[in-house]
Design an enzyme around this catalytic site. Sequence first.
Site, PDB file in Angstrom:
ATOM      1  N   ARG A 157       0.862  -1.184   0.000  1.00 49.79           N
ATOM      2  CA  ARG A 157       0.000   0.000   0.000  1.00 49.79           C
ATOM      3  C   ARG A 157       0.899   1.234   0.000  1.00 49.79           C
ATOM      4  NH1 ARG A 157      -3.317  -2.613  -1.718  1.00 49.79           N
ATOM      5  NH2 ARG A 157      -5.382  -3.171  -0.932  1.00 49.79           N
TER       6      ARG A 157
ATOM      7  N   GLU B  85      -2.858   7.390  -5.112  1.00 49.57           N
ATOM      8  CA  GLU B  85      -3.263   6.700  -6.345  1.00 49.57           C
ATOM      9  C   GLU B  85      -4.749   6.853  -6.677  1.00 49.57           C
ATOM     10  OE1 GLU B  85      -2.022   2.652  -5.147  1.00 49.57           O
ATOM     11  OE2 GLU B  85      -4.065   2.026  -5.547  1.00 49.57           O
TER      12      GLU B  85
ATOM     13  N   ASP C 170       4.130  -0.392  -7.073  1.00 49.38           N
ATOM     14  CA  ASP C 170       2.875  -0.763  -7.736  1.00 49.38           C
ATOM     15  C   ASP C 170       1.709  -0.033  -7.078  1.00 49.38           C
ATOM     16  OD1 ASP C 170       1.384  -2.474  -9.606  1.00 49.38           O
ATOM     17  OD2 ASP C 170       0.569  -3.389  -7.781  1.00 49.38           O
TER      18      ASP C 170
ATOM     19  N   HIS D  46      -0.919  -0.366  -9.784  1.00 51.43           N
ATOM     20  CA  HIS D  46      -1.685  -1.327  -8.970  1.00 51.43           C
ATOM     21  C   HIS D  46      -2.119  -2.535  -9.811  1.00 51.43           C
ATOM     22  CE1 HIS D  46      -3.902  -1.315  -4.909  1.00 51.43           C
ATOM     23  NE2 HIS D  46      -3.757  -2.564  -5.319  1.00 51.43           N
TER      24      HIS D  46
HETATM   25  P1  NAI Z   1      -1.461 -11.144   5.092  1.00 48.60           P
HETATM   26  O1  NAI Z   1      -2.473 -10.669   6.078  1.00 48.60           O
HETATM   27  O2  NAI Z   1      -1.414 -12.585   4.715  1.00 48.60           O
HETATM   28  O3  NAI Z   1       0.012 -10.724   5.581  1.00 48.60           O
HETATM   29  C1  NAI Z   1       0.294  -9.526   6.217  1.00 48.60           C
HETATM   30  C2  NAI Z   1       1.363  -9.811   7.264  1.00 48.60           C
HETATM   31  O4  NAI Z   1       1.721  -8.560   7.874  1.00 48.60           O
HETATM   32  C3  NAI Z   1       0.906 -10.752   8.372  1.00 48.60           C
HETATM   33  O5  NAI Z   1       1.820 -11.820   8.492  1.00 48.60           O
HETATM   34  C4  NAI Z   1       0.894  -9.872   9.636  1.00 48.60           C
HETATM   35  O6  NAI Z   1       1.306 -10.590  10.804  1.00 48.60           O
HETATM   36  C5  NAI Z   1       1.916  -8.815   9.255  1.00 48.60           C
HETATM   37  N1  NAI Z   1       1.714  -7.542   9.957  1.00 48.60           N
HETATM   38  C6  NAI Z   1       0.600  -6.797  10.001  1.00 48.60           C
HETATM   39  N2  NAI Z   1       0.826  -5.667  10.699  1.00 48.60           N
HETATM   40  C7  NAI Z   1       2.104  -5.723  11.107  1.00 48.60           C
HETATM   41  C8  NAI Z   1       2.931  -4.857  11.873  1.00 48.60           C
HETATM   42  N3  NAI Z   1       2.462  -3.682  12.352  1.00 48.60           N
HETATM   43  N4  NAI Z   1       4.208  -5.227  12.105  1.00 48.60           N
HETATM   44  C9  NAI Z   1       4.672  -6.416  11.622  1.00 48.60           C
HETATM   45  N5  NAI Z   1       3.955  -7.280  10.893  1.00 48.60           N
HETATM   46  C10 NAI Z   1       2.679  -6.925  10.649  1.00 48.60           C
HETATM   47  O7  NAI Z   1      -1.679 -10.226   3.806  1.00 48.60           O
HETATM   48  P2  NAI Z   1      -1.206 -10.535   2.312  1.00 48.60           P
HETATM   49  O8  NAI Z   1      -2.285 -11.243   1.592  1.00 48.60           O
HETATM   50  O9  NAI Z   1       0.168 -11.091   2.316  1.00 48.60           O
HETATM   51  O10 NAI Z   1      -1.178  -9.044   1.724  1.00 48.60           O
HETATM   52  C11 NAI Z   1      -0.194  -8.101   2.135  1.00 48.60           C
HETATM   53  C12 NAI Z   1      -0.567  -6.739   1.577  1.00 48.60           C
HETATM   54  O11 NAI Z   1      -0.463  -6.785   0.141  1.00 48.60           O
HETATM   55  C13 NAI Z   1      -2.017  -6.336   1.826  1.00 48.60           C
HETATM   56  O12 NAI Z   1      -2.154  -5.704   3.060  1.00 48.60           O
HETATM   57  C14 NAI Z   1      -2.319  -5.411   0.688  1.00 48.60           C
HETATM   58  O13 NAI Z   1      -2.109  -4.098   1.135  1.00 48.60           O
HETATM   59  C15 NAI Z   1      -1.284  -5.770  -0.382  1.00 48.60           C
HETATM   60  N6  NAI Z   1      -1.896  -6.230  -1.627  1.00 48.60           N
HETATM   61  C16 NAI Z   1      -1.527  -5.595  -2.785  1.00 48.60           C
HETATM   62  C17 NAI Z   1      -2.051  -6.003  -3.998  1.00 48.60           C
HETATM   63  C18 NAI Z   1      -1.645  -5.350  -5.278  1.00 48.60           C
HETATM   64  O14 NAI Z   1      -2.273  -5.604  -6.319  1.00 48.60           O
HETATM   65  N7  NAI Z   1      -0.606  -4.532  -5.300  1.00 48.60           N
HETATM   66  C19 NAI Z   1      -3.057  -7.062  -4.070  1.00 48.60           C
HETATM   67  C20 NAI Z   1      -3.321  -7.715  -2.802  1.00 48.60           C
HETATM   68  C21 NAI Z   1      -2.773  -7.283  -1.629  1.00 48.60           C
END
Ligand code: NAI
Length: 331
Positions: A234, A263, A258, A295
Amino acid sequence: MKVTVFSTHKFDRPSLEDANQGRHAMNYLEVRLTEDTVALAKGSGAIALFTMDDASAPVLEALHSFGVKYIALRSAGFNHVDLKKAKALGIKVARVPAYSPYAVAEHTMALILALNRKIHRAHNRVREMNFSLNGLTGFDLHGKTAGVVGSGKIGAILIKILHGFGCDILAYDRYEDPELVQKYGVRFTDCDTVCTHSDIVSLHVPLTPDTRHMIDAGMIGRMKKGAMLINTSRGGLVDTKAVIEGLKTGQIGYFGMDVYEEEDGLFFEDHSDTIVQDDIISRLMTFNNVLITSHQAFLTHTALKNIAETTLYNLDCFETGKVSGNEVLVE
Ligand code: NAI
């Protein structure tokens, strides 16, 4: 049930039509949901939204007054919905929790490889019949240290990919996955150590008040000189102005993004006939060591199919009074 689908694009409408199979009366609109366009939802029992739609309190109030009772998000993220307001108005919200973490991790790797080997520059050169190699030298990924900030679904897949390239991997997450340590030699440590000891830093935590601007001027100053920074999570994780300063001094050697803090209203649209007023993204475009995609990390056929099928499943469940398990609950 009549469903108004906001922010449909050429790339996602066919997958939604395939998943629907004529069950719901889908009203596909290209416009974003905003206060100005919300009236287009009149007569619908539900609406389907994408990440750039605005489901803030005034928009939700208007939806409520038209009798809309359900919002099916075609995304995992829900920061564009005022959930407390939705709950107060009795509007249920559901999302697509995971559609393809592989898509995002693979795009992240594409940015890393393209920036390192300067594929964007080489491609432009060759098309101009310029076959010079000067300025195109990259580095071997093998043996370099990659720092993965957030080792959830996407971060964990990126770790496995980077392991395949022979990188040493540092990671930061609130939860330390023992499988990543045992099988891929990941060393979990604090955020500062990951960012300051890595040749490549890739961000995969969600945007929260804790993580906003986690990469700021101070962190950039402590990073390895010339390190690569990649953000496919993000935009708000990064202070973009500080990144520009880091690029100007050479402190940041490569920047792949990305996602972008500003955005909304910019990405996903064709602005080629207008004068873009955003001076920050315009300045970023001037660096040949910056690679920007709008994105698109999620954009694979697999992900679109999964998004469409889960969205239609959520709508079916709402119509038949079942719990889909994908409801977004207010804490
Ligand atoms: P997820 O929920 O599986 O992984 C996020 C990780 O961050 C978790 O392991 C969590 O423990 C950790 N986390 C959260 N807050 C934290 C903090 N303050 N300190 C340390 N660790 C922390 O999510 P996923 O599916 O891996 O997605 C990650 C990010 O990717 C999403 O939040 C989203 O913003 C982004 N995304 C981007 C896309 C794109 O097209 N560019 C598409 C899908 C997701």
